[in-house]
Design an enzyme around this catalytic site. Structure first.
Site, mmCIF file in Angstrom:
data_model
loop_
_atom_site.group_PDB
_atom_site.id
_atom_site.type_symbol
_atom_site.label_atom_id
_atom_site.label_comp_id
_atom_site.label_asym_id
_atom_site.label_seq_id
_atom_site.Cartn_x
_atom_site.Cartn_y
_atom_site.Cartn_z
ATOM 1 N N SER A 164 34.895 -15.478 61.130
ATOM 2 C CA SER A 164 33.814 -14.954 61.958
ATOM 3 C C SER A 164 32.549 -14.827 61.115
ATOM 4 C CB SER A 164 34.200 -13.572 62.505
ATOM 5 O OG SER A 164 33.106 -12.944 63.141
ATOM 6 N N TYR A 215 37.330 -4.858 61.712
ATOM 7 C CA TYR A 215 37.280 -6.271 62.078
ATOM 8 C C TYR A 215 36.539 -7.078 61.009
ATOM 9 C CZ TYR A 215 36.234 -10.464 64.844
ATOM 10 O OH TYR A 215 36.108 -11.769 65.298
#
Length: 309
Positions: free
Chosen positions: A182, A195
């Site tokens: 990501s 995350y």
């Protein structure tokens, strides 16, 4: 005399490394000027491709699109209904697909299901580690079990799946491991502490694996890490408040597949982000934090919107 020889060898090694570096930079600049349509690509037809978290979102799109390219698809997910829906979509379209329920947080289950896949389908030649979760709380409010789950799925499971299939790839000197990381694995966002940290780890996993392969002279096993901005239609960031538009699942899936066929090392979406991340090492933290918070005021407006992969 011995000291002079030692110094001379080190100088020669340094000069050789500088020349190699300049050559690789020049080669990279030339490749940047080559249109994507002219770059050599490999086919995925006949490849056995395993995709984790394929019960929805990006995993599902990757499975459907790769099946259309005549690959043999293996899909894993903990969501049985989503898994069966993806399976039916591919079967109805005439694709070859096998589906298995697998909880990536359980190491022995990963190994057992991987062994069953090898018996049922054959040796996996392309592994796409796509499964991911987020919690969406401020750090001091995240329940401990959600922190653990975020890392188990987004980071730790990468080791179990790779160890399950990598030895055969190395033996055959042929294979490809794709890690869906990501942009949050390069710059963190508020309410995404767990995350972001897990995606930093995912990026490091890919880089560490690539170095291990290079150090052992294993040239036939490739790695690709994909770093997209927030993707809509995955269930995790549908409500994100962002100054930039979110990406569509279709666009990310298409670019990921192109990256696999071109054997790209790193894919960043949008691509221009690769020219911006270095700035955070040269400007004050007060500027970086203000900019990031301004770009992403709220990544998860519905606080605590824990999503299963």
């Amino acid at each position: 005399m011995a000291n002079i020889l030692l110094i001379s060898s080190r100088v020669a090694a340094l000069l050789g490394f500088i020349l190699y570096t300049l050559f690789e930079i020049l080669r990279g600049l030339v490749l940047l000027c080559v249109p994507a349509t002219y770059e050599p690509v490999k086919t995925v037809a006949g490849e056995i491709i395993l995709i984790t978290g394929a019960g929805s979102g990006l995993g599902r799109q990757l499975a459907i699109k790769l099946a259309r390219k005549q690959a043999k698809i293996v899909i894993w997910d903990i969501d049985v209904k989503g898994l069966e829906d993806t399976y039916k979509m591919i079967k109805d379209a005439g694709g070859t697909v096998h589906h298995y329920k697998c909880d990536l947080t359980k190491r022995e289950e990963v190994y057992d299901v991987a062994e069953q896949v090898t018996k049922d389908v054959g040796d996996v030649t392309i592994l796409i580690n796509n499964a991911g979760v987020t919690s969406g709380y401020w750090l001091w409010e995240i329940p401990d079990h959600l922190i653990q789950r975020t890392f188990d799925v987004n980071s730790i499971a990468l080791f179990w799946t790779a160890k399950a299939f990598l030895p055969k790839m190395i033996q055959e000197n042929r294979g490809h491991i794709v890690t869906i990381a990501s942009m949050a694995g390069h710059t963190a966002c508020s309410k995404l502490c767990d995350y972001s940290a897990s995606k930093f780890a995912a990026y490091g996993f890919d880089e560490g694996l690539r170095l291990d392969l290079a150090a052992k002279g294993i040239t036939g096993v490739k790695t690709t890490v994909v770093c997209p901005y927030f993707i809509a239609q995955t269930g995790m960031f549908n409500d994100v408040v962002s100054a930039l538009p979110t990406l569509s699942v279709d666009v990310v899936a298409e670019r990921t597949i192109l990256g696999i066929t071109r054997e790209d090392l790193v894919i960043m979406l949008p691509a221009y982000f690769r020219f911006t991340f270095w700035l955070k090492w040269f400007v004050p933290w007060s500027v970086v934090s203000k900019f990031v918070i301004g770009m992403v005021p709220d990544a998860v407006p519905k606080q605590g919107s824990f999503v299963k992969y």
